[in-house]
Design a protein around this motif. Structure first.
Motif, PDB file in Angstrom:
ATOM      1  N   SER A  80       0.839  -1.215   0.000  1.00  0.00           N
ATOM      2  CA  SER A  80       0.000   0.000   0.000  1.00  0.00           C
ATOM      3  C   SER A  80       0.867   1.255   0.000  1.00  0.00           C
ATOM      4  CB  SER A  80      -0.889   0.056   1.239  1.00  0.00           C
ATOM      5  OG  SER A  80      -1.593  -1.138   1.374  1.00  0.00           O
ATOM      6  N   ILE A  84       0.936   4.195  -2.737  1.00  0.00           N
ATOM      7  CA  ILE A  84       0.709   5.619  -2.424  1.00  0.00           C
ATOM      8  C   ILE A  84       1.828   6.461  -3.037  1.00  0.00           C
ATOM      9  CG2 ILE A  84       0.605   7.334  -0.550  1.00  0.00           C
ATOM     10  CD1 ILE A  84      -0.719   5.069   1.175  1.00  0.00           C
ATOM     11  N   LYS A  87       1.201   7.125  -6.443  1.00  0.00           N
ATOM     12  CA  LYS A  87      -0.073   7.854  -6.621  1.00  0.00           C
ATOM     13  C   LYS A  87      -1.257   6.980  -7.068  1.00  0.00           C
ATOM     14  CE  LYS A  87       1.794  12.507  -7.308  1.00  0.00           C
ATOM     15  NZ  LYS A  87       3.163  12.249  -6.873  1.00  0.00           N
ATOM     16  N   TYR A  89      -3.954   5.689  -5.561  1.00  0.00           N
ATOM     17  CA  TYR A  89      -4.626   5.785  -4.273  1.00  0.00           C
ATOM     18  C   TYR A  89      -5.772   4.785  -4.124  1.00  0.00           C
ATOM     19  CZ  TYR A  89      -1.904  10.058  -4.332  1.00  0.00           C
ATOM     20  OH  TYR A  89      -0.879  10.953  -4.424  1.00  0.00           O
ATOM     21  N   ARG A  90      -6.578   4.595  -5.175  1.00  0.00           N
ATOM     22  CA  ARG A  90      -7.721   3.666  -5.076  1.00  0.00           C
ATOM     23  C   ARG A  90      -7.226   2.254  -4.782  1.00  0.00           C
ATOM     24  NH1 ARG A  90     -11.619   6.800  -4.595  1.00  0.00           N
ATOM     25  NH2 ARG A  90     -11.826   8.549  -6.021  1.00  0.00           N
ATOM     26  N   ASP A 115      -2.851   9.007   4.903  1.00  0.00           N
ATOM     27  CA  ASP A 115      -2.069   9.535   3.770  1.00  0.00           C
ATOM     28  C   ASP A 115      -2.884   9.518   2.487  1.00  0.00           C
ATOM     29  OD1 ASP A 115       0.026   9.932   5.456  1.00  0.00           O
ATOM     30  OD2 ASP A 115       1.154   8.150   4.846  1.00  0.00           O
ATOM     31  N   VAL A 116      -3.626   8.422   2.279  1.00  0.00           N
ATOM     32  CA  VAL A 116      -4.445   8.312   1.059  1.00  0.00           C
ATOM     33  C   VAL A 116      -5.536   9.391   1.066  1.00  0.00           C
ATOM     34  CG1 VAL A 116      -6.052   6.866  -0.246  1.00  0.00           C
ATOM     35  CG2 VAL A 116      -4.042   5.842   0.802  1.00  0.00           C
ATOM     36  N   ALA A 119      -4.089  12.732   0.353  1.00  0.00           N
ATOM     37  CA  ALA A 119      -3.699  12.856  -1.062  1.00  0.00           C
ATOM     38  C   ALA A 119      -4.928  13.078  -1.933  1.00  0.00           C
ATOM     39  CB  ALA A 119      -2.946  11.606  -1.500  1.00  0.00           C
ATOM     40  N   MET A 120      -6.079  12.511  -1.505  1.00  0.00           N
ATOM     41  CA  MET A 120      -7.308  12.665  -2.289  1.00  0.00           C
ATOM     42  C   MET A 120      -8.132  13.866  -1.815  1.00  0.00           C
ATOM     43  SD  MET A 120      -8.181   8.596  -2.353  1.00  0.00           S
ATOM     44  CE  MET A 120      -9.727   8.620  -3.249  1.00  0.00           C
TER      45      MET A 120
END
Length: 476
Positions: A80, A84, A87, A89-90, A115-116, A119-120
């Motif tokens: 994971s 990340i 990039k 993320y999904r 973090d995800v 980032a989103m």
């Protein structure tokens, strides 16, 4: 002697082991015979590639590892983290859900999810995830989650909540250095000094030798302008840690506010002993000597500051002002020319240079600098005022009147201009007109009459002028 850090031989052995692991992994990839790699070995290999920015190799290693250890949540978390970084993320989120089913007690799971979400741009999700988990963990894990939550709020620009979060953390873990450093900034930023004082007083009652808590207590008092109390707190901080440079720096600032310049110099000198010399410290010492009218020492420290910061034009201005106070106009001019070389478009430096040249009787140079100032800042009343004053002082009274008209056309009828016009008219022999002008000026702005007297003290030799001023004094 027993050190905590590894010896050279241990380093060497570790390096050999790692090289061996990487070789085994290469063999595995190429389908050659290889030793069995356990989960821990795979983690070392993945970390190695990740730290060396070989993301493709790291991803390949984690894929192979998960094939062999499909129920390892640690490996899923590693994958994971790599997703990340790239990039994705999904995909990372889907893997984290899977890891949560295997082990929901690993704090990294929540940190990576955060973090995800960040980032989103899903700050709310990140914050509520951490808020839910904080009570599920204790010890260092809880501390780490609270620090993470503070960062989420910071990123989200919920600044009051950053403070709340750090306060909660310190109530739980009073000696946490990172939180103590951070809350110092956020107290100042949010202005919550009273709360900070209560919090740090409680910490000190439990942990009297926590120098950061003493320091934070000092900055909170300083934020409320309670300088004596701030100094007391900083003194405790430097008794506990005599190399605490920031405490000396702030203490110096507090003494300056109290106009206790000798004490300020003493603690700022202490700062120079324990930390790398800095221009701001030399400048502050210079400022103290200047306030004590010890101009030679003031210039010495301003120069030391300018050696460290040769492009700071303001320091040359300070050196010049110290010379001007002693009426040492030639040296003031040299310093101002240095300032002007760095900052060619400063109206202030041109004005100050003009003032110095005027004192030396170099009218032409003075007027050239006043004109420059007006060109640079055509809307500055100060620049126009100095130009008119310069023309008057050098005997160009008619030109002074012309420039006064230009000034009023440009920026309007400032109070000082009314008094200057009165003085100029009287000087050109238009006494009656001058006195009428003075009367208007006195009706509108009686307090500003001193500007006219500064322009030309000899104006007080006119009986009519003195009478008129006296009449308005009595009225007031």
């Amino acid at each position: 002697m027993n050190h905590d850090f590894p010896s050279f031989n241990e380093f060497n052995e570790d390096f050999e082991d790692l090289r061996d692991l990487l070789q085994q992994f290469e063999n595995l990839k190429e389908g050659r015979s290889h030793a069995f790699l356990d989960e821990d070995s795979f983690e070392q290999i993945i970390d190695y590639y990740d730290e060396h920015d070989e993301l493709n190799n790291a991803l390949q290693a984690v894929e192979i590892a998960i094939e062999q250890f499909p129920f390892s949540s640690a490996l899923l978390l590693k994958k994971s983290a790599l997703l990340i970084e790239t990039k994705k993320y999904r995909e990372a989120l889907a893997l984290l859900e899977k890891a949560a089913l295997l082990d929901s007690n690993d704090i990294n799971l929540y940190i990576l999810k955060t973090d995800v979400y960040l980032a989103m741009n899903q700050h709310e999700k990140a914050a509520s995830l951490l808020e839910e988990q904080i009570t599920q963990f204790d010890g260092e894990d809880r501390t780490d989650l609270l620090l993470e939550l503070a960062d989420v709020y910071d990123d989200w620009e919920e600044f009051e909540k950053v403070f709340d979060c750090l306060k909660m953390l310190l109530e739980y873990d009073a000696n946490n250095e990172e939180a103590l450093h951070k809350i110092c900034f956020w107290t100042e930023f949010t202005g919550r000094n009273e709360e900070s004082i209560r919090l740090h007083t409680n910490i000190i009652n439990e942990h009297p030798y926590n120098q950061l808590a003493w320091f934070n207590l000092g900055t909170a008092y300083q934020g409320l302008k309670l300088y004596e109390k701030a100094i007391d707190a900083y003194q405790y901080a430097v008794v506990i840690d005599e190399r605490f440079d920031y405490a000396y720096r702030n203490m110096g600032d507090a003494y300056i506010h109290l106009r206790k310049y000798n004490e300020a110099i003493e603690v700022l000198q202490k700062h120079l002993e324990v930390a790398k010399p800095e221009d701001v410290i030399y400048e502050a010492i210079g400022h103290c000597y200047e306030k004590m009218r010890k101009f030679t020492q003031a210039r010495y420290y301003y120069r030391k500051a300018s050696h460290l910061s040769p492009n700071d034009d303001k320091l040359y201005l300070k050196i010049a002002k110290a010379y001007m106070t002693e009426e040492n106009w030639e040296n003031a001019i040299k310093s101002l020319q240095s300032a002007l070389r760095i900052n060619k478009h400063s109206a202030e430096y041109n004005i100050t240079l003009g003032q110095c040249y005027l004192q030396l009787g170099s009218d032409k140079e003075a007027l050239a600098h006043f004109l420059n100032a007006v060109r640079i800042r055509p809307n500055s009343a100060q620049a126009w005022k100095e130009l008119v004053r310069g023309l008057y002082a050098s005997g160009h009274v008619d030109e002074a009147l012309v420039q006064l008209d230009a000034a009023e056309a440009r920026i309007g009828r400032k109070p000082v201009f009314l008094f200057y016009r009165a003085a100029l008219l009287i000087a050109t022999g238009k006494t009656k007109e001058g006195l009428l002008q003075l009367e208007t000026a006195l009706q509108l702005h009686p307090r500003q009459v001193k500007k006219m007297v500064e322009l030309d003290p000899s104006i007080l030799q006119h009986i009519a002028v003195v009478d008129l001023i006296g009449r308005y004094r009595r009225k007031r």
